[in-house]
Design an enzyme around this catalytic site. Structure first.
Site, short mmCIF file in Angstrom:
data_model
loop_
_atom_site.label_atom_id
_atom_site.label_comp_id
_atom_site.label_asym_id
_atom_site.label_seq_id
_atom_site.Cartn_x
_atom_site.Cartn_y
_atom_site.Cartn_z
N ARG A 112 0.82 -1.23 0.00
CA ARG A 112 0.00 0.00 0.00
C ARG A 112 0.84 1.28 0.00
O ARG A 112 0.37 2.36 0.35
CB ARG A 112 -0.96 0.03 1.19
N LYS A 134 4.03 11.69 -11.52
CA LYS A 134 3.15 10.89 -12.38
C LYS A 134 3.82 9.53 -12.55
O LYS A 134 4.97 9.46 -13.00
CB LYS A 134 2.99 11.55 -13.75
N GLU A 176 11.57 18.77 -24.77
CA GLU A 176 10.75 19.06 -23.58
C GLU A 176 11.26 20.32 -22.86
O GLU A 176 10.49 21.05 -22.25
CB GLU A 176 10.76 17.86 -22.61
N LYS A 214 9.27 23.17 -13.57
CA LYS A 214 8.36 22.04 -13.31
C LYS A 214 7.98 22.00 -11.83
O LYS A 214 6.83 21.74 -11.47
CB LYS A 214 8.98 20.72 -13.77
N GLU A 224 -3.00 18.00 -11.99
CA GLU A 224 -3.35 18.50 -13.33
C GLU A 224 -4.80 18.97 -13.44
O GLU A 224 -5.50 18.64 -14.40
CB GLU A 224 -3.05 17.43 -14.39
N ARG A 228 -0.90 22.63 -14.65
CA ARG A 228 -0.02 21.52 -15.05
C ARG A 228 -0.32 21.07 -16.48
O ARG A 228 0.56 20.57 -17.17
CB ARG A 228 -0.15 20.35 -14.05
N ASN A 232 1.55 20.02 -21.30
CA ASN A 232 1.16 19.19 -22.45
C ASN A 232 1.18 19.97 -23.77
O ASN A 232 0.73 19.46 -24.80
CB ASN A 232 -0.24 18.60 -22.23
N HIS A 235 1.77 18.32 -27.07
CA HIS A 235 1.53 16.89 -26.88
C HIS A 235 0.24 16.39 -27.54
O HIS A 235 0.15 15.23 -27.92
CB HIS A 235 1.50 16.54 -25.38
N HIS A 239 0.79 13.09 -29.61
CA HIS A 239 0.18 11.79 -29.30
C HIS A 239 -0.46 11.19 -30.55
O HIS A 239 -0.41 9.98 -30.75
CB HIS A 239 -0.85 11.93 -28.18
N HIS A 252 9.46 10.02 -28.19
CA HIS A 252 8.39 10.90 -27.72
C HIS A 252 8.77 12.39 -27.88
O HIS A 252 7.99 13.18 -28.41
CB HIS A 252 8.07 10.57 -26.25
P1 NAD Z 1 13.56 5.57 -21.75
O1 NAD Z 1 13.38 5.42 -20.30
O2 NAD Z 1 13.02 4.50 -22.63
O3 NAD Z 1 15.10 5.78 -22.07
C1 NAD Z 1 15.51 5.93 -23.40
C2 NAD Z 1 16.65 4.96 -23.76
O4 NAD Z 1 17.84 5.47 -23.17
C3 NAD Z 1 16.47 3.56 -23.19
O5 NAD Z 1 16.97 2.63 -24.10
C4 NAD Z 1 17.34 3.59 -21.93
O6 NAD Z 1 17.78 2.32 -21.52
C5 NAD Z 1 18.49 4.44 -22.42
N1 NAD Z 1 19.26 5.12 -21.39
C6 NAD Z 1 18.86 5.58 -20.21
N2 NAD Z 1 19.84 6.24 -19.61
C7 NAD Z 1 20.92 6.16 -20.42
C8 NAD Z 1 22.23 6.67 -20.35
N3 NAD Z 1 22.64 7.42 -19.34
N4 NAD Z 1 23.08 6.39 -21.37
C9 NAD Z 1 22.66 5.67 -22.45
N5 NAD Z 1 21.41 5.18 -22.58
C10 NAD Z 1 20.55 5.44 -21.57
O7 NAD Z 1 12.91 6.95 -22.27
P2 NAD Z 1 12.85 8.42 -21.66
O8 NAD Z 1 12.83 9.31 -22.82
O9 NAD Z 1 13.83 8.62 -20.58
O10 NAD Z 1 11.41 8.43 -20.98
C11 NAD Z 1 10.24 8.19 -21.73
C12 NAD Z 1 9.19 7.67 -20.79
O11 NAD Z 1 8.95 8.64 -19.78
C13 NAD Z 1 7.86 7.39 -21.46
O12 NAD Z 1 7.38 6.15 -21.00
C14 NAD Z 1 6.98 8.52 -20.98
O13 NAD Z 1 5.62 8.13 -20.89
C15 NAD Z 1 7.56 8.82 -19.64
N6 NAD Z 1 7.33 10.20 -19.18
C16 NAD Z 1 6.84 10.39 -17.96
C17 NAD Z 1 6.64 11.66 -17.47
C18 NAD Z 1 6.13 11.86 -16.08
O14 NAD Z 1 5.81 13.00 -15.73
N7 NAD Z 1 6.06 10.82 -15.28
C19 NAD Z 1 6.96 12.76 -18.27
C20 NAD Z 1 7.49 12.55 -19.53
C21 NAD Z 1 7.67 11.25 -19.99
N1 GLY Z 2 5.07 15.60 -18.35
C1 GLY Z 2 3.93 16.34 -18.00
C2 GLY Z 2 3.62 16.35 -16.56
O1 GLY Z 2 4.37 15.87 -15.73
O2 GLY Z 2 2.59 16.81 -16.18
#
Ligand code: NAD
Ligand code: GLY
Length: 350
Positions: A112, A134, A176, A214, A224, A228, A232, A235, A239, A252
């Site tokens: 939990r 998130k 971003e 942020k 949001e 917040r 987007n 986005h 999307h 992305h």
């Molecule tokens: P990711 O986590 O897939 O990483 C991208 C690639 O880089 C992967 O292959 C990873 O293994 C590699 N990698 C990571 N660190 C590395 C390093 N230091 N050196 C070399 N390679 C490395 O992608 P991302 O762009 O980091 O994140 C995208 C994800 O984040 C999506 O799932 C998206 O939905 C999510 N996201 C969440 C929020 C939020 O607010 N929670 C906001 C934006 C995106």
């Molecule tokens: N990436 C958008 C948010 O965190 O709200």
């Protein structure tokens, strides 16, 4: 260097985001690190040299968005149970946004809810995903549709981890960052035009600016309900592009770059920005090798796909647009013809 997140609820959810301040972390509890083979191969040794815990477990899951699902969550929860983590234990996310989102979700539902820390290793995760709580995974209906709002106890961003990041992944993070400058901070956008992120000091400065932005936004609006949503910007279009290309053509952040240009085209048609502002944004995105155009095959299908976005409520489209560089406006009732007219330059069939 640090930024504070100060979420205004009865429960204290405040925490700090540290930039290049990861010294030794001491825990007199059990700790599990969640990571993937790529990140652990590159950087786990460095991280382990900075962590002391009663018992330390490494949980490795496959790399990739396609593994961001409930099967992986179930696998991780089993490992946490096997290692008998308890309510005082802690999980560390060590990877990009995929690892961060899944770690946060596991932490929010294991027993939990137990504490977790984010140690993001991609630029996108440092400036955006690791901050703000998130968490979640994808399901067959779409991205991030299963999840929770659950804040970490701390975030440690180390720019040294970014040295191994492929150029495209770096660019995706920059998109971003440009998004945040465009919507909230004209001076920062102008700084971006004059400075290059290849310089380490500039990169550190820009990461700090984005995290501060942020932090401010999330502190005001954790769930949001208002401001917040401005994060987007770009986005809504991104999307649809990701959906049409089955998430396998663009990263992305790359889709967000195209989305920013599409949103700006709409803002230009509505006279919210001028041609010079439009051109400056496109030029900056191109400087980081980001794509800025996408050929729409069927404009009506493209438009209809807006309504599948989880951010669309009551079948009403909400567009976040620039009101000149550095400011935003939220538009709820833009006529379909105006949107289609803005998109028509991007259409194969005119
Ligand atoms: P990711 O986590 O897939 O990483 C991208 C690639 O880089 C992967 O292959 C990873 O293994 C590699 N990698 C990571 N660190 C590395 C390093 N230091 N050196 C070399 N390679 C490395 O992608 P991302 O762009 O980091 O994140 C995208 C994800 O984040 C999506 O799932 C998206 O939905 C999510 N996201 C969440 C929020 C939020 O607010 N929670 C906001 C934006 C995106
Ligand atoms: N990436 C958008 C948010 O965190 O709200």
């Amino acid at each position: 260097m640090k930024a504070n997140i100060d979420i205004q609820t009865k429960e204290d959810k405040s925490y700090s985001v540290y930039i290049n301040e990861l010294k030794t972390l001491e825990f007199n509890t059990k700790v599990a690190i969640l990571t993937n083979p790529k990140v652990s191969g590159l950087h786990l040794k460095t991280l382990l040299s900075k962590i002391n815990a009663n018992e330390l477990y490494i949980i490795t899951v496959p790399d990739g968005e396609e593994y961001k699902n409930l099967d992986t969550i179930s696998y991780v929860l089993d490992r946490l149970n096997e290692h008998q983590l308890d309510r005082k234990s802690l999980i560390i996310a060590f990877g990009g946004g995929v690892i961060g989102d899944m770690t946060g979700f596991c932490a929010s539902i294991f027993l939990r809810g137990i504490e977790f820390i984010q140690i993001p290793t991609t630029l996108l995760a440092q400036v955006d995903a690791s901050v703000g709580g998130k968490t979640g995974v994808n399901n067959k209906f779409g991205k991030n549709l299963t999840g929770s709002f659950y804040q970490p106890k701390a975030v440690y961003c180390e720019t040294s981890f970014l040295k191994t990041l492929p150029n495209r992944e770096f660019g995706a993070g920059v998109a971003e960052m440009i998004k945040m400058a465009l919507t909230f901070d004209k001076d920062f956008f102008e700084w971006f035009e004059k400075n290059d992120l290849k310089n380490e000091e500039n990169l550190k400065y820009a990461i700090k600016k984005c995290i501060q932005t942020k932090a401010r936004v999330v502190s005001l609006d954790e769930k949001e309900a208002g401001i917040r949503a401005v994060l987007n910007y770009g986005h809504t279009f991104a999307h649809v592009i990701e959906n049409e290309t089955n998430y396998c053509v663009y990263l992305h952040g790359e889709a967000v770059a195209i989305g920013i240009v599409m949103a700006n085209k709409l803002a230009l048609k509505m006279k919210l920005i001028d041609q010079n502002e439009f051109d400056r944004v496109e030029k900056l995105l191109k400087k980081y090798n980001l794509p800025t155009s996408y050929m729409i095959k069927n404009i009506n299908n493209f438009y209809e796909t807006f309504f599948h976005d989880k951010k669309t409520s009551n079948n009403k489209l909400k567009f976040i647009l620039l009101n000149h560089i550095g400011d935003y406006v939220i538009k709820n009732n833009i006529k379909k013809e105006i949107v289609l007219n803005a998109l028509k330059d991007n259409c194969i069939e005119k």
